[in-house]
Design an enzyme around this catalytic site. Structure first.
Site, PDB file in Angstrom:
ATOM      1  CB  SER A 179      -1.480   5.411   9.084  1.00 54.48           C
ATOM      2  OG  SER A 179      -2.473   4.949   9.977  1.00 54.48           O
ATOM      3  CE1 TYR A 207      -2.805   1.085   5.735  1.00 52.64           C
ATOM      4  CE2 TYR A 207      -2.763   1.700   8.056  1.00 52.64           C
ATOM      5  CZ  TYR A 207      -2.970   2.034   6.731  1.00 52.64           C
ATOM      6  OH  TYR A 207      -3.327   3.323   6.389  1.00 52.64           O
TER       7      TYR A 207
HETATM    8  N1  LIG Z   1      -8.560   6.630   5.011  1.00 51.37           N
HETATM    9  C1  LIG Z   1      -7.987   6.413   6.175  1.00 51.37           C
HETATM   10  O1  LIG Z   1      -8.667   6.122   7.190  1.00 51.37           O
HETATM   11  C2  LIG Z   1      -6.494   6.525   6.292  1.00 51.37           C
HETATM   12  C3  LIG Z   1      -5.944   6.630   7.583  1.00 51.37           C
HETATM   13  C4  LIG Z   1      -4.576   6.737   7.707  1.00 51.37           C
HETATM   14  C5  LIG Z   1      -3.769   6.737   6.595  1.00 51.37           C
HETATM   15  N2  LIG Z   1      -4.333   6.613   5.354  1.00 51.37           N
HETATM   16  C6  LIG Z   1      -3.432   6.573   4.212  1.00 51.37           C
HETATM   17  O2  LIG Z   1      -3.821   7.568   3.282  1.00 51.37           O
HETATM   18  C7  LIG Z   1      -3.367   7.202   1.981  1.00 51.37           C
HETATM   19  C8  LIG Z   1      -4.483   7.410   0.975  1.00 51.37           C
HETATM   20  O3  LIG Z   1      -5.517   6.481   1.251  1.00 51.37           O
HETATM   21  P1  LIG Z   1      -7.066   6.828   1.104  1.00 51.37           P
HETATM   22  O4  LIG Z   1      -7.672   6.648   2.436  1.00 51.37           O
HETATM   23  O5  LIG Z   1      -7.250   8.089   0.384  1.00 51.37           O
HETATM   24  O6  LIG Z   1      -7.528   5.564   0.229  1.00 51.37           O
HETATM   25  P2  LIG Z   1      -8.263   5.444  -1.184  1.00 51.37           P
HETATM   26  O7  LIG Z   1      -8.441   3.979  -1.396  1.00 51.37           O
HETATM   27  O8  LIG Z   1      -9.472   6.307  -1.213  1.00 51.37           O
HETATM   28  O9  LIG Z   1      -7.197   6.041  -2.218  1.00 51.37           O
HETATM   29  C9  LIG Z   1      -5.982   5.377  -2.496  1.00 51.37           C
HETATM   30  C10 LIG Z   1      -5.570   5.644  -3.943  1.00 51.37           C
HETATM   31  O10 LIG Z   1      -4.317   4.984  -4.139  1.00 51.37           O
HETATM   32  C11 LIG Z   1      -4.354   4.321  -5.410  1.00 51.37           C
HETATM   33  N3  LIG Z   1      -3.413   3.197  -5.438  1.00 51.37           N
HETATM   34  C12 LIG Z   1      -3.539   1.977  -4.847  1.00 51.37           C
HETATM   35  N4  LIG Z   1      -2.483   1.206  -5.139  1.00 51.37           N
HETATM   36  C13 LIG Z   1      -1.658   1.960  -5.909  1.00 51.37           C
HETATM   37  C14 LIG Z   1      -0.399   1.710  -6.520  1.00 51.37           C
HETATM   38  N5  LIG Z   1       0.217   0.518  -6.417  1.00 51.37           N
HETATM   39  N6  LIG Z   1       0.176   2.699  -7.242  1.00 51.37           N
HETATM   40  C15 LIG Z   1      -0.451   3.910  -7.377  1.00 51.37           C
HETATM   41  N7  LIG Z   1      -1.656   4.184  -6.843  1.00 51.37           N
HETATM   42  C16 LIG Z   1      -2.239   3.215  -6.111  1.00 51.37           C
HETATM   43  C17 LIG Z   1      -5.793   3.866  -5.555  1.00 51.37           C
HETATM   44  O11 LIG Z   1      -6.130   3.592  -6.910  1.00 51.37           O
HETATM   45  C18 LIG Z   1      -6.555   5.058  -4.962  1.00 51.37           C
HETATM   46  O12 LIG Z   1      -6.845   6.009  -5.960  1.00 51.37           O
HETATM   47  C19 LIG Z   1      -2.868   5.764   2.102  1.00 51.37           C
HETATM   48  O13 LIG Z   1      -1.461   5.751   2.189  1.00 51.37           O
HETATM   49  C20 LIG Z   1      -3.501   5.291   3.410  1.00 51.37           C
HETATM   50  O14 LIG Z   1      -2.760   4.244   4.008  1.00 51.37           O
HETATM   51  C21 LIG Z   1      -5.672   6.512   5.191  1.00 51.37           C
END
Ligand SMILES: NC(=O)c1ccc[n+]([C@@H]2O[C@H](COP(=O)([O-])OP(=O)(O)OC[C@H]3O[C@@H](n4cnc5c(N)ncnc54)[C@H](O)[C@@H]3O)[C@@H](O)[C@H]2O)c1
Length: 276
Positions: A150, A163
């Site tokens: 991130s 985080y």
């Molecule tokens: N959305 C944002 O703004 C953003 C920004 C920067 C980084 N990220 C990173 O992107 C990645 C994906 O996040 P997202 O935004 O798509 O969120 P999201 O909540 O839409 O998807 C996350 C997925 O991870 C799964 N998950 C959660 N805990 C888990 C575990 N212990 N084992 C296996 N699966 C698990 C959830 O069930 C979900 O399907 C993350 O690492 C997040 O930190 C997101």
């Protein structure tokens, strides 16, 4: 001899494992890989969500397999790594360590349980993914890794300590692995976005006082889609680039932090005092 040269497209016809593939960025990675002719093992702690992604893959003419896996659990990730090649009938060529959770709050508001939960998924999940796939990639002589960090990994925004710490760890792990694995021609890319509209706020532990702000922020970032982020990251991997920093604000924070870290720290502290 590596299967991939810099010119070859690692993301095409991949045999991939994507964690957190049941939603958001992980689902977009799975579908983009499917469109590029790949086969995808969709791992998620939420089996039903992983199965939905597999159904969507079928819709784009690709094959997927749903596997329930908690990435924070070492045994489950080991089983995933072994099971993936059996399910796909081919060694894994790409692992995307994407699963993650959101956690907000002032440092002294966070409980140790909050810290452990965030570290369990965001940091241990990526460590486990690398731990079980890197030896396989070295042994088979090919493979590639995308770790989802991130912009929080370097921006150090206030009220996101746990985080930020997990994502800084993912960035450092990816940078170190990239250097270590270069001689094995195993490509590494680390994704560092700011906000991307997904379910991360809904699924996270975000204090009520931010939920409106966070929702608004996600709406304001509607110009960034999880699909565009996944597409860009796969292209950056193909080009042999270590970093994917997809948005202009993420690039600006990166530049400020790298060129003038003290000035950046002052800017951060002052703007926080002003806005809180
Ligand atoms: N959305 C944002 O703004 C953003 C920004 C920067 C980084 N990220 C990173 O992107 C990645 C994906 O996040 P997202 O935004 O798509 O969120 P999201 O909540 O839409 O998807 C996350 C997925 O991870 C799964 N998950 C959660 N805990 C888990 C575990 N212990 N084992 C296996 N699966 C698990 C959830 O069930 C979900 O399907 C993350 O690492 C997040 O930190 C997101």
């Amino acid at each position: 001899m590596s299967l991939f040269s810099k010119k070859q497209k690692t993301s095409h016809q991949a045999y991939a494992v994507v964690t957190g593939a049941g939603s958001g960025i992980g689902r977009s990675f799975a579908l983009e890989l499917g469109k590029r002719g790949g086969t995808v093992v969709c791992a998620d702690i939420n089996q039903a969500a992983a199965e939905e992604t597999v159904a969507l893959l079928k819709g784009v003419g690709a094959t997927g397999y749903a596997v329930q896996c908690d990435v924070g659990n070492a045994e489950e990730v080991k089983a995933l790594a072994d099971q993936a090649e059996v399910l796909m009938g081919h060694p894994t060529t790409l692992v995307i360590n994407n699963a993650g959770v959101g956690l907000g709050g002032k440092f002294d508001e966070l409980t140790l349980d909050d810290w452990k939960w965030c570290m369990h998924v965001n940091l241990w999940g990526v460590i486990h993914g690398c731990h079980y796939f890197v030896p396989k990639f070295k042994a088979q002589g090919f493979g590639a890794i995308i770790n989802v960090a991130s912009a929080a990994s370097y921006a150090a925004a206030p009220e996101m300590t746990a985080y930020n710490v997990t994502k800084a760890g993912v960035l450092s792990l990816s940078e170190t692995l990239s250097a270590e694995l270069r001689k094995f021609k195993i490509k590494v890319n680390v994704l560092c976005p700011t906000l991307v509209p997904t379910n991360i706020i809904k699924n996270g532990r975000i204090p009520g006082r931010y939920s409106k702000l966070a929702d608004t922020a996600l709406t304001n970032y509607a110009f960034t889609t999880s699909d565009s982020v996944a597409n860009l990251t796969l292209n950056r991997l193909d080009s042999g680039d270590l970093y994917t920093i997809p948005q202009i604000d993420a690039k600006l924070f990166w530049l400020m932090k790298r060129t003038s870290p003290s000035l950046y720290a002052r800017f951060l502290g002052t703007s926080y005092q002003f806005f809180k």
